[in-house]
Design a protein around this motif. Structure first.
Motif, PDB file in Angstrom:
ATOM      1  N   HIS A 361       0.738  -1.085   0.169  1.00  0.00           N
ATOM      2  CA  HIS A 361      -0.132  -0.041  -0.094  1.00  0.00           C
ATOM      3  C   HIS A 361       0.997   1.171   0.050  1.00  0.00           C
ATOM      4  CE1 HIS A 361      -3.483  -2.575   1.188  1.00  0.00           C
ATOM      5  NE2 HIS A 361      -2.461  -3.136   2.198  1.00  0.00           N
ATOM      6  N   THR A 362       0.653   2.304  -1.037  1.00  0.00           N
ATOM      7  CA  THR A 362       1.419   3.301  -0.769  1.00  0.00           C
ATOM      8  C   THR A 362       0.162   4.222  -0.128  1.00  0.00           C
ATOM      9  OG1 THR A 362       2.484   2.943  -2.884  1.00  0.00           O
ATOM     10  CG2 THR A 362       2.370   5.342  -2.240  1.00  0.00           C
ATOM     11  N   ILE A 363       0.775   5.050   0.905  1.00  0.00           N
ATOM     12  CA  ILE A 363      -0.168   5.798   1.575  1.00  0.00           C
ATOM     13  C   ILE A 363      -0.343   7.366   0.888  1.00  0.00           C
ATOM     14  CG2 ILE A 363      -0.742   7.189   3.907  1.00  0.00           C
ATOM     15  CD1 ILE A 363      -0.565   4.031   3.842  1.00  0.00           C
ATOM     16  N   ARG A 364      -1.641   7.638   0.661  1.00  0.00           N
ATOM     17  CA  ARG A 364      -1.730   8.786   0.042  1.00  0.00           C
ATOM     18  C   ARG A 364      -1.458  10.078   0.726  1.00  0.00           C
ATOM     19  NH1 ARG A 364      -7.941   9.649  -2.174  1.00  0.00           N
ATOM     20  NH2 ARG A 364      -7.075   7.733  -3.399  1.00  0.00           N
ATOM     21  N   GLY A 365      -0.633  11.150   0.061  1.00  0.00           N
ATOM     22  CA  GLY A 365      -0.121  12.527   0.713  1.00  0.00           C
ATOM     23  C   GLY A 365       1.161  12.079   1.658  1.00  0.00           C
TER      24      GLY A 365
END
Length: 429
Positions: A361-365
Motif C-alpha cells: 500500500h502506498t499512503i496517499r499524501g
C-alpha cells in the motif's frame, strides 16, 4: 439434559453449541480462553468458539481442548526455533519426537518425556551448589558472623557454607517440575503418564519448585549439552505459556500456546538471524515514541538499525489481521505510525499466509509504502526459513514499486548474500 463436560474446538474455528449451566457459561466467558455467547431463548444453551490460544485447560469442571490448524510438528518448530535458532528442539540424533499423537497436549507430553529420557540415559547431571547450613562438625568455611549472631558464643552447631556436588541443580529441578506439571494436565495418554511418573521417580534428588517463585536459572554449557533441549522444553511448559492461575474469579488449569505470541517470537528471531548478513543489528520490542513529548510509547516487534544506530527497517508480525469495528485497517494505521516516528519510507507487516494476502500500500499524501508479507507456515522448516530470508532481503535491499518476496531480483540477492543461512536451514527439515 446432561451438561457438557468436554469441548473439542479448533483455533479460530466455528461456533460449537454446548449444554452448560448459567454459572459455568459465565466462568468460561470470564476465562478469556474462549469466546462464549448465551442462547437468548435457552439459559442452558451456549455457543462457544476458540480464539487465538491452543492447548488443553480445565475451566469450571469443563475440559476444553483447542487444536491448532497447523500440524503439531510445525508448531513445535516455530516455538523451538524462537527458543534456539541454531538447533530448535533438535538433538544430535533426531528431531523432536511427537510420536503418533495428533493432539497438542499428548504430543507435548510425549515429546518432553522422550527428550528428558534421552538426556538421563547417561545418568543424572550433577554440579556444585553452594549450601549454607548449621552442622555438628565443621565443613567448608565457618561463617563467623552468623555463628555469633545466631549461637551467642555456643560452639555447636556450627554455621558453615560449603560447595556440595549434588544432583539437586537447576537443570534437574526444571525437568522434575515440568514432568509434575504435565501429569496434572487432562488427556495425557496412559502410556505417556506412566513414563512421566518414572521420570519423576528418577529425579527425586532434585528439589521440587515452590509455586510463585521464579524458575531456577541455568546456563547452557558444554557440560550440560545433553540437557539443553529438555530444559528449554521444560521452561516452555513452566513459564507464562503454561496456565495455572485465576483470571478474575475463575481458576484455569492447563496448558496453552498463544499463537499470536508464538508467531511474533518466531518472525522476530528468524528475521534477526537472516538480517545478520546485511550488517547492522536488530532489536525486538524497541521503545520509541510517537510524539515530541514522549508520552505515546510504541514498541514495534522488530527494528533493524545500521551500525551507527539509525533505523533501517521496521517489522510487525501479525498472526491474524486486526480488524476492529470501524477500523478495518488497524494494522496499517499502526505501521504508518511506526514509519512516521522512525522516519522510514517503508514499513513491513508479516502475516501467516491465509490470514492476510500479500500486497503493498502506498499512503496517499505521505508516500509511505507498507508491504504485507505472507509466510506459509505449513511447509517444511527449510522452506519457511527461505521465505523469511526473502523478507529479510526485501527489508535490506528494497525494490521500489514491486512486491518484494516474489521478485526474481530478491531471490538473486539471497543467493549471493545469505547462502549459509539458506543451506543451513535444510538440516532442520
Amino acid at each position: 439434559m446432561t451438561s457438557t463436560s468436554r469441548l473439542d474446538l479448533v483455533e479460530h474455528g466455528g461456533w460449537v453449541t454446548a449444554r452448560l449451566s448459567p454459572a459455568t457459561g459465565r466462568r468460561l466467558a470470564e476465562s478469556g480462553v474462549v469466546e462464549v455467547r448465551p442462547d437468548p431463548y435457552d439459559a442452558t444453551s451456549w455457543d462457544v468458539r476458540a480464539l487465538g490460544k491452543v492447548g488443553a485447560v480445565r475451566i469450571a469442571g469443563v475440559d476444553v481442548s483447542v487444536a491448532p490448524k497447523l500440524p503439531v510438528r510445525r508448531l513445535f518448530f516455530l516455538v523451538g526455533y524462537a527458543a534456539d535458532p541454531t538447533r530448535g528442539w533438535h538433538t544430535d540424533e533426531e528431531p523432536v519426537d511427537t510420536g503418533s499423537h495428533e493432539g497438542l497436549v499428548p504430543a507435548l507430553a510425549h515429546a518432553f518425556e522422550r527428550l528428558a529420557d534421552r538426556a538421563l540415559r547417561q545418568g543424572l547431571l550433577q554440579g556444585y551448589r553452594t549450601v549454607e547450613d548449621a552442622l555438628p562438625v565443621v565443613r567448608g568455611r565457618v561463617c563467623t558472623t552468623e555463628q555469633m549472631q545466631r549461637r551467642y558464643g555456643s560452639p555447636f552447631p556450627v554455621e558453615v557454607t560449603y560447595d556440595d556436588f549434588t544432583a539437586d541443580i537447576p537443570e534437574n529441578q526444571l525437568l522434575r517440575a515440568a514432568a509434575e506439571r504435565l501429569l496434572r494436565l487432562p488427556r495425557i495418554p496412559v502410556a505417556v503418564r506412566h513414563r512421566l511418573l518414572r521420570l519423576v521417580t528418577r529425579l527425586t534428588d532434585a528439589s521440587p519448585l515452590v509455586a510463585g517463585r521464579p524458575l531456577p536459572q541455568w546456563r547452557p554449557s558444554r557440560l550440560n549439552h545433553r540437557y539443553h533441549a529438555p530444559c528449554r522444553f521444560a521452561e516452555l511448559i513452566l513459564d507464562g505459556t503454561s496456565v495455572e492461575h485465576r483470571r478474575g474469579g475463575v481458576r484455569v488449569d492447563g496448558f496453552l500456546f498463544d499463537l499470536a505470541k508464538v508467531f511474533e517470537d518466531f518472525v522476530s528471531t528468524a528475521l534477526t538471524q537472516a538480517l545478520r548478513a546485511y550488517g547492522g543489528h536488530c532489536r525486538t520490542q524497541a521503545r520509541h515514541y510517537l510524539d515530541e513529548a514522549s508520552d505515546i510509547l510504541m514498541k514495534p516487534d522488530l527494528v533493524h538499525y545500521s551500525d551507527d544506530g539509525v533505523p533501517r527497517a521496521v517489522v510487525d508480525a501479525k498472526y491474524k489481521a486486526e480488524r476492529p469495528a470501524g477500523f478495518p485497517g488497524g494494522d496499517l494505521y499502526q505501521m504508518l505510525a511506526y514509519c512516521t516516528a522512525l522516519g522510514l519510507p517503508t514499513g513491513h507487516l508479516v502475516y501467516a499466509k491465509g490470514n492476510e494476502p500479500q500486497v503493498r500500500h502506498t499512503i496517499r499524501g505521505a508516500g509511505t509504502v507498507i508491504v504485507q508479507h505472507a509466510l506459509e507456515l505449513d511447509e517444511e522448516p527449510a522452506r519457511v526459513l527461505e521465505e523469511v530470508a526473502r523478507v529479510a532481503a526485501c527489508l535490506a535491499v528494497p525494490i521500489p514499486n514491486e512486491p518484494c518476496s516474489s521478485d526474481a531480483r530478491v531471490t538473486g540477492v539471497i543467493t549471493q548474500r545469505t547462502p549459509s543461512l539458506v543451506s543451513s536451514t535444510r538440516a532442520l527439515a
